[in-house]
Design a protein around this motif. Structure first.
Motif, mmCIF file in Angstrom:
data_model
loop_
_atom_site.group_PDB
_atom_site.id
_atom_site.type_symbol
_atom_site.label_atom_id
_atom_site.label_comp_id
_atom_site.label_asym_id
_atom_site.label_seq_id
_atom_site.Cartn_x
_atom_site.Cartn_y
_atom_site.Cartn_z
ATOM 1 N N GLU A 46 0.869 -1.171 0.000
ATOM 2 C CA GLU A 46 0.000 0.000 0.000
ATOM 3 C C GLU A 46 0.904 1.217 0.000
ATOM 4 O O GLU A 46 1.960 1.221 0.629
ATOM 5 C CB GLU A 46 -0.906 0.005 1.218
ATOM 6 C CG GLU A 46 -1.977 -1.072 1.140
ATOM 7 C CD GLU A 46 -3.025 -0.923 2.208
ATOM 8 O OE1 GLU A 46 -3.958 -0.141 1.996
ATOM 9 O OE2 GLU A 46 -2.875 -1.587 3.245
ATOM 10 N N SER A 47 0.492 2.239 -0.725
ATOM 11 C CA SER A 47 1.338 3.424 -0.814
ATOM 12 C C SER A 47 1.394 4.141 0.524
ATOM 13 O O SER A 47 0.441 4.119 1.297
ATOM 14 C CB SER A 47 0.808 4.371 -1.895
ATOM 15 O OG SER A 47 -0.465 4.847 -1.524
ATOM 16 N N ASP A 48 2.519 4.773 0.797
ATOM 17 C CA ASP A 48 2.699 5.508 2.048
ATOM 18 C C ASP A 48 1.775 6.711 2.133
ATOM 19 O O ASP A 48 1.351 7.098 3.215
ATOM 20 C CB ASP A 48 4.155 5.978 2.195
ATOM 21 C CG ASP A 48 5.114 4.822 2.411
ATOM 22 O OD1 ASP A 48 4.674 3.743 2.871
ATOM 23 O OD2 ASP A 48 6.310 4.993 2.114
ATOM 24 N N ASN A 49 1.453 7.319 0.988
ATOM 25 C CA ASN A 49 0.624 8.523 1.013
ATOM 26 C C ASN A 49 -0.867 8.230 0.886
ATOM 27 O O ASN A 49 -1.679 9.156 0.838
ATOM 28 C CB ASN A 49 1.057 9.497 -0.083
ATOM 29 C CG ASN A 49 0.797 8.972 -1.483
ATOM 30 O OD1 ASN A 49 0.263 7.886 -1.672
ATOM 31 N ND2 ASN A 49 1.190 9.753 -2.472
ATOM 32 N N GLY A 50 -1.256 6.967 0.820
ATOM 33 C CA GLY A 50 -2.665 6.594 0.802
ATOM 34 C C GLY A 50 -3.351 6.725 -0.540
ATOM 35 O O GLY A 50 -4.571 6.695 -0.610
ATOM 36 N N ASP A 51 -2.578 6.833 -1.634
ATOM 37 C CA ASP A 51 -3.246 7.005 -2.925
ATOM 38 C C ASP A 51 -3.624 5.694 -3.597
ATOM 39 O O ASP A 51 -4.421 5.681 -4.529
ATOM 40 C CB ASP A 51 -2.438 7.882 -3.879
ATOM 41 C CG ASP A 51 -1.149 7.250 -4.366
ATOM 42 O OD1 ASP A 51 -0.771 6.172 -3.868
ATOM 43 O OD2 ASP A 51 -0.508 7.831 -5.246
ATOM 44 N N GLY A 52 -3.081 4.560 -3.137
ATOM 45 C CA GLY A 52 -3.440 3.308 -3.775
ATOM 46 C C GLY A 52 -2.679 2.110 -3.265
ATOM 47 O O GLY A 52 -2.120 2.136 -2.169
ATOM 48 N N LEU A 65 -1.739 -2.143 -10.436
ATOM 49 C CA LEU A 65 -1.641 -0.939 -9.620
ATOM 50 C C LEU A 65 -3.003 -0.259 -9.619
ATOM 51 O O LEU A 65 -3.612 -0.097 -10.681
ATOM 52 C CB LEU A 65 -0.622 0.046 -10.187
ATOM 53 C CG LEU A 65 0.813 -0.422 -10.367
ATOM 54 C CD1 LEU A 65 1.639 0.678 -11.034
ATOM 55 C CD2 LEU A 65 1.414 -0.801 -9.047
ATOM 56 N N LEU A 66 -3.479 0.139 -8.466
ATOM 57 C CA LEU A 66 -4.675 0.959 -8.318
ATOM 58 C C LEU A 66 -4.223 2.222 -7.615
ATOM 59 O O LEU A 66 -3.604 2.147 -6.546
ATOM 60 C CB LEU A 66 -5.731 0.241 -7.477
ATOM 61 C CG LEU A 66 -6.416 -0.939 -8.136
ATOM 62 C CD1 LEU A 66 -7.140 -1.788 -7.105
ATOM 63 C CD2 LEU A 66 -7.383 -0.448 -9.190
ATOM 64 N N PHE A 67 -4.503 3.400 -8.212
ATOM 65 C CA PHE A 67 -4.031 4.629 -7.571
ATOM 66 C C PHE A 67 -4.882 5.826 -7.956
ATOM 67 O O PHE A 67 -5.531 5.835 -8.999
ATOM 68 C CB PHE A 67 -2.554 4.899 -7.897
ATOM 69 C CG PHE A 67 -2.253 5.074 -9.358
ATOM 70 C CD1 PHE A 67 -2.220 6.346 -9.919
ATOM 71 C CD2 PHE A 67 -1.987 3.982 -10.166
ATOM 72 C CE1 PHE A 67 -1.928 6.518 -11.271
ATOM 73 C CE2 PHE A 67 -1.698 4.142 -11.518
ATOM 74 C CZ PHE A 67 -1.665 5.415 -12.071
ATOM 75 N N GLY A 68 -4.856 6.800 -7.089
ATOM 76 C CA GLY A 68 -5.520 8.066 -7.344
ATOM 77 C C GLY A 68 -4.476 9.131 -7.641
ATOM 78 O O GLY A 68 -3.303 8.993 -7.283
#
Length: 174
Positions: A46-52, A65-68
């Protein structure tokens, strides 16, 4: 007993929802989007910044990859065209691309791999993406998965964003 029931109920809220066919649901609270994850894909990071998040197939041959992202000048269209250019610079031969104000899809190939990318516009100018890389030899198997993922990538419930109605999954690179 009451404490145990509360504990179980609390734990289930962080568990991904699993459909009868093995698909799981991924939701991202930071950007407000959700998508379905195919059976056999495991969360690896999981990304550290919570984007995906990043998922990998059990056999290790495919990565999702799933990301905002935040739309900058030009909105989704400009962002998608930037990402297409970056992928071309990375050696991907892009063979399909469709970019609209509400959604974008593109795909291509490099050596023995296929790349499929999908984006949708979110509320407040955010964007949600999925990027799937998988073996060319598994193209027919992944066509089905890509079609379902295209339909499942969407803004969170309550978002008034209504992107243009997408067609069925775009054809993959062949």
């Amino acid at each position: 007993m009451r404490y145990a029931l509360l504990l179980i109920a609390g734990l289930c809220t962080v568990c991904p929802a699993v459909a009868a066919d093995g698909w799981t649901s991924y939701s991202n609270p930071r950007f407000g989007y959700s998508a379905e994850v195919p059976p056999g894909f495991m969360l690896t990071q999981e990304s550290d910044n919570g984007d995906g998040a990043t998922f990998q197939s059990q056999d290790g041959r495919a990565r999702l990859l799933l990301f905002g992202a935040f739309a900058e000048d030009g909105g989704l269209s400009a962002d998608a065209h930037r990402r297409i250019a970056w992928d071309k610079q990375d050696g991907w031969k892009i063979t399909y691309e469709k970019v609209t104000p509400g959604w974008a899809s593109y795909s291509g190939s490099r050596a023995a791999s296929i790349l499929y990318v999908r984006a949708v516009m979110l509320c407040d100018g955010g964007l949600a993406y999925f990027q799937l890389k998988y073996p060319r030899a598994a193209l027919k198997d992944y066509d089905r998965l890509v079609s379902r993922m295209v339909r499942s990538l969407r803004p969170a419930t309550g978002c008034n964003q209504t992107p243009d109605t997408p067609p069925g999954a775009a054809p993959n690179a062949g």
